[in-house]
Scaffold this active site. Sequence first.
Site, PDB file in Angstrom:
ATOM      1  N   HIS A  93      -1.820  10.275  -1.366  1.00 47.47           N
ATOM      2  CA  HIS A  93      -2.040   8.850  -2.823  1.00 47.47           C
ATOM      3  C   HIS A  93      -0.931   8.944  -3.680  1.00 47.47           C
ATOM      4  O   HIS A  93      -1.043   8.049  -4.726  1.00 47.47           O
ATOM      5  CB  HIS A  93      -3.129   7.785  -1.963  1.00 47.47           C
ATOM      6  CG  HIS A  93      -3.234   7.697  -0.556  1.00 47.47           C
ATOM      7  ND1 HIS A  93      -3.491   8.077   0.004  1.00 47.47           N
ATOM      8  CD2 HIS A  93      -3.401   5.742  -1.048  1.00 47.47           C
ATOM      9  CE1 HIS A  93      -3.709   6.622   0.748  1.00 47.47           C
ATOM     10  NE2 HIS A  93      -3.643   5.440   0.455  1.00 47.47           N
ATOM     11  N   ASP A 113       1.601 -14.846  12.459  1.00 45.65           N
ATOM     12  CA  ASP A 113      -0.209 -15.417  11.735  1.00 45.65           C
ATOM     13  C   ASP A 113      -0.641 -14.141  11.389  1.00 45.65           C
ATOM     14  O   ASP A 113      -1.342 -13.126  12.134  1.00 45.65           O
ATOM     15  CB  ASP A 113      -0.826 -16.543  13.094  1.00 45.65           C
ATOM     16  CG  ASP A 113      -1.813 -17.153  11.854  1.00 45.65           C
ATOM     17  OD1 ASP A 113      -1.713 -16.958  11.141  1.00 45.65           O
ATOM     18  OD2 ASP A 113      -1.729 -18.464  12.615  1.00 45.65           O
ATOM     19  N   GLU A 165       0.820  -1.306  -0.011  1.00 46.03           N
ATOM     20  CA  GLU A 165       0.602   0.064   0.120  1.00 46.03           C
ATOM     21  C   GLU A 165       0.748   1.311   0.282  1.00 46.03           C
ATOM     22  O   GLU A 165       1.466   1.838   0.998  1.00 46.03           O
ATOM     23  CB  GLU A 165      -1.104  -0.101   1.542  1.00 46.03           C
ATOM     24  CG  GLU A 165      -1.982   0.897   0.900  1.00 46.03           C
ATOM     25  CD  GLU A 165      -2.569   1.440   2.352  1.00 46.03           C
ATOM     26  OE1 GLU A 165      -2.359   1.304   3.424  1.00 46.03           O
ATOM     27  OE2 GLU A 165      -3.334   1.897   2.325  1.00 46.03           O
TER      28      GLU A 165
END
Lengths: 355, 355, 355, 355
Positions: B348, B261, B65
């Site tokens: 972004h 995990d 991302e």
Amino acid sequence: MQFFRATRPAWAPLHLGGVPVPPDAARGNVEGLTGFAQVPVGVAWPLRLRGDFEGDYAVPFATTEGTMVASYQRGLRLCADAGGVNVRLLRDGYALFPLLAYPGVDEALAAARWVDAHQAELRAAAEATTSHGRVTELGWDLLGRRLVLTLRMHTGDAQGANMVNRAVSALVARVPGRPRVALHGYDPEKRASTRHWRGKWVVAEVVVPGELVRTRLRTTAAALAELWTDYHLAYGRMGTANHGLQVANGLAGIYVATGQDVAYVAESCTCTLSLEARGDELYASMDLPSLHAATVGGGTRKGTAAECQDLVGASSARELACVMAGAVLAGELNLAASFLGDDFHAAHERLGRNR
Amino acid sequence: MQFFRATRPAWAPLHLGGVPVPPDAARGNVEGLTGFAQVPVGVAWPLRLRGDFEGDYAVPFATTEGTMVASYQRGLRLCADAGGVNVRLLRDGYALFPLLAYPGVDEALAAARWVDAHQAELRAAAEATTSHGRVTELGWDLLGRRLVLTLRMHTGDAQGANMVNRAVSALVARVPGRPRVALHGYDPEKRASTRHWRGKWVVAEVVVPGELVRTRLRTTAAALAELWTDYHLAYGRMGTANHGLQVANGLAGIYVATGQDVAYVAESCTCTLSLEARGDELYASMDLPSLHAATVGGGTRKGTAAECQDLVGASSARELACVMAGAVLAGELNLAASFLGDDFHAAHERLGRNR
Amino acid sequence: MQFFRATRPAWAPLHLGGVPVPPDAARGNVEGLTGFAQVPVGVAWPLRLRGDFEGDYAVPFATTEGTMVASYQRGLRLCADAGGVNVRLLRDGYALFPLLAYPGVDEALAAARWVDAHQAELRAAAEATTSHGRVTELGWDLLGRRLVLTLRMHTGDAQGANMVNRAVSALVARVPGRPRVALHGYDPEKRASTRHWRGKWVVAEVVVPGELVRTRLRTTAAALAELWTDYHLAYGRMGTANHGLQVANGLAGIYVATGQDVAYVAESCTCTLSLEARGDELYASMDLPSLHAATVGGGTRKGTAAECQDLVGASSARELACVMAGAVLAGELNLAASFLGDDFHAAHERLGRNR
Amino acid sequence: MQFFRATRPAWAPLHLGGVPVPPDAARGNVEGLTGFAQVPVGVAWPLRLRGDFEGDYAVPFATTEGTMVASYQRGLRLCADAGGVNVRLLRDGYALFPLLAYPGVDEALAAARWVDAHQAELRAAAEATTSHGRVTELGWDLLGRRLVLTLRMHTGDAQGANMVNRAVSALVARVPGRPRVALHGYDPEKRASTRHWRGKWVVAEVVVPGELVRTRLRTTAAALAELWTDYHLAYGRMGTANHGLQVANGLAGIYVATGQDVAYVAESCTCTLSLEARGDELYASMDLPSLHAATVGGGTRKGTAAECQDLVGASSARELACVMAGAVLAGELNLAASFLGDDFHAAHERLGRNR
């Protein structure tokens, strides 16, 4: 044990096999790049789908949880032998919920009515920010003096967060009254909720003949249904939006392998599992109303993710979402059976990290 | 831009740099192994901690991302300049909740009282299954005729799932009355809930001087506190157990990098953020009551995960949990500021995947 | 139809029969008194209890919802003929959760540890405020810099709110560090939650032979179990802490009749119903973990409430709570059967307000 | 103390004053009638409304909780002096959610599409069951193989449960495929949820000048805002749909007095309170998205309920709902102030049941 027989000769996983992904491939995906984490990928086969998409799919899981891929593998094989998983995509649309704070209820309500009266103009403004997004919902909610808009869009094969973010900016800029803006008011972003669902809504189901329940799961449909009653009663007390067993497991594995934004696992795992007995048959369904899946954008077409995407071979984000739902359902069946007895622990001991 | 200046000369990340992890290293972590996913790792620096652990830490995030690591980087720098993040670990113990179904309430209640009367014996039986686990709680709940036990254990630096699973098996085998058993009755495993929390409970806090709020976040403490009020009002309507902004982001990045995990992100992101104004100072805290972190076991000491663990340099799972909490809080500050205006979208566009 | 055959000759309900309650009787219960609302009271009979309390009870419901008392009446008769409802009281204690805000986590944690170290002193201080209350729990939780205490007390036959409020004041005054105080931090007061339960925790169960299911409920245990699966799946999506059918109905009726603080219905209706088939037998249970019931204090010993309390004849608040739980479970059975077909609507048409 | 100065000369509360309601008046409202419960009614005055309805209203509360009416009285007076409470009704429509179980997802989906294609016919069928109901929404949701319909209707001044039940029967009978039917699949009936809201949605707000906050509430807007932050942080952990202080209090009082179905308090108390400081002014709002109110039907036009309805003088259920929302908001202000210090306990001691 050979879990995977490749049937797609074109699949030549260069980077999965060890060739380093060039740093340039990570451009736009990360800052402060210092290298690449290497996560083991196991492949389960075949996920047999019916319904909106049909065929056999290989499913790659990046994980370090021993026994997990084996568990999905058993579930996939079971479902394939049962005739496949029926998958239906019921909705497709990423949504954002910008919050606009007005001085009072009346101003907020006036703005809401202005939005109602300018639907066409606002939808056009939102769509003008993107070449292929399409608005499917423009609504509002009031929270006292706070107006919260809903903007939902078809975002093609991209996950859609960035696309709808741009559209929200264009939308919010047009709403009158100069409100104070919080970009994400009702914010389901990367969190499970019981209220705001978006992305892909997929339902998967499978009917497993009693014979297979007995020989593969070593139990009965009645026992699984009874287990599921236990869980539903228990979940009801827990204040959770995730009514499956361990849905996050399979999703996380597929997400890391296929280059999804992994944090969406926390939202995508919103679900309802059902396990029911029909005579000695097992009816199972999995409802995933807020599932995120992308085949383009972000990390999906880079390095090993591109290879895993090729392995799956989904031609659209919708197809990938159906693969995810089908795989998740298959995994739940095997897991449920293991929760009935000591199998769960035994499998971890034999295959896994407990040694 | 150079985010990370390495100060630990011993850190030679062989595999992160591209040398393939040998397949043998994945033994016990995956089945059907077909290769290794390569996920870009960005490192942010320095996370400055005070409280239970003190020092500057590098924080690796495996992510695709774009802008995420940069956002954490700005948050870390901000917090460091504000004097560091105060972290306190309040509880440490993985718990499981096996469900024992009896024919009726009276039998279930009799079993519950038997458990109360045999605490010492049962705790010893549970502890006998592990070399270093220690029982910290053995309790029960009734759900009609279903008795649900709580077994909570210190599990050292391992995440603890397998250890407590073994102990549960030993425990359940001793409870009289031959109940039907569902291994995980109240099951917070990889799901957020408002009821059952376990693992590490860490609280992190930071006080940011008004000057830094102004120059770094380009806003005011009052504006951030107002934003946070918006969010809390909105979250209250949503039926969620995650009252932070995007906590799953940072956790997922660190989890993939350090070999956790990953599916536990769905549970670990249970949280409460607070942003408050004290004059022009910003007071911020992050409460993570169900945080999973391990420095041994699973994938934590393998390949690139071992390298990232070395980079962090946490000498215990508790220390790693505090690093996670501190990093998450720092990231929320930068994100909150970006939600106030158009910064979020702009970043972004400039750095990330939107190009 | 004669629902109620009085067997307690001593019951002479003067005020229920129309003699006005003297205004003086309302002293301490209301301000701005302008008269008395008159609410019809129907009585259902017999609630047959086994377990912690045994015997046949008359159950008064004050209501204006036509068909409701008839529905409970059928449920009671069914349960009596099935051998009675088994009730078990598992916990008894009203709790409050005062919040103490400190400048930072460290000060809050220091106060928490001070509380741990001064348990005996603090319990004594709390108990000194009441002649018959007894502390059963004194704990704490941290929410960033906010310390939230739990004070749980046995409050005899009173509901306990006022008693524990006084004790909380005494408690809070002793905690050092001069925190800012919000009297009810985690506040379950008159709201359902999945986290904070208190008052009486009662579990009720009944086993109904298949013959009675067929002849009285005109359905089968399997059909009821299937209905209940539908509901559990649906409730799982709704973000509710009330997993019964219409538990608030019976509680509200009994509360108004017996002089309880009616607003507690919103909290007391927190519950889990279970309907299961055992062959053709129906197993049903109702778990009420946050049930409020009083036989002294408030309006319980005044006017018609005293008469209704006498009618029930519970010798303690615990007994009254068990009556409530048993009646509620009985009512759910009849209601569930009516949801299977058109009975629900038909009954409302015939008996009720639809004419 | 004289709380209430009657200004409506026509109000002659015969039955409230002690004249027994004739048993015939309860016909259709209760079975097994044995008399009438008498509950003290206190009246607070004036509730000053602005917005959708304007004027001063008397508010009757039937209660036995000492101090409650006095607390509402102070809140009402405060709000009146602040210029009144602004109320806006945003939606009006009772909804039911019948569940239709099909053998599989495909059949359920086919039925859903049939519903979409037959909207006009189905709406007409639903409306044909009632003389004045009007369908405002006919939608669907899928839960695996279970189709859950939404039928929302304007139900005039009746609460609507019976009306929409009849319409649901007509609707369900038309849906093809012979599904198994559970009349209330997603069932918000008398339970708070974060998902399914119906009835009246009312938002109330008031701005209280700093001077009044100081002199009447003896605190500051900043202190109240800070208290409310405490509560919101705490509620976020609790898994509740009720984000007010004690909303059920006022609602229960008004419900009993005006002949509402009291059990709906458990659902109607779903809410969001906001307390915010604007300089030294207090901004407060109360959002009630699932509020039930009726002026006809059930017990509303019988005996003392009719008298209390006349006292309020609402000409429609919508107006009554706005009165409820305004009164509830006013009460919260006074209660919030009392939670800041020892006032809460002191008031109970002086006026109430603690003596």
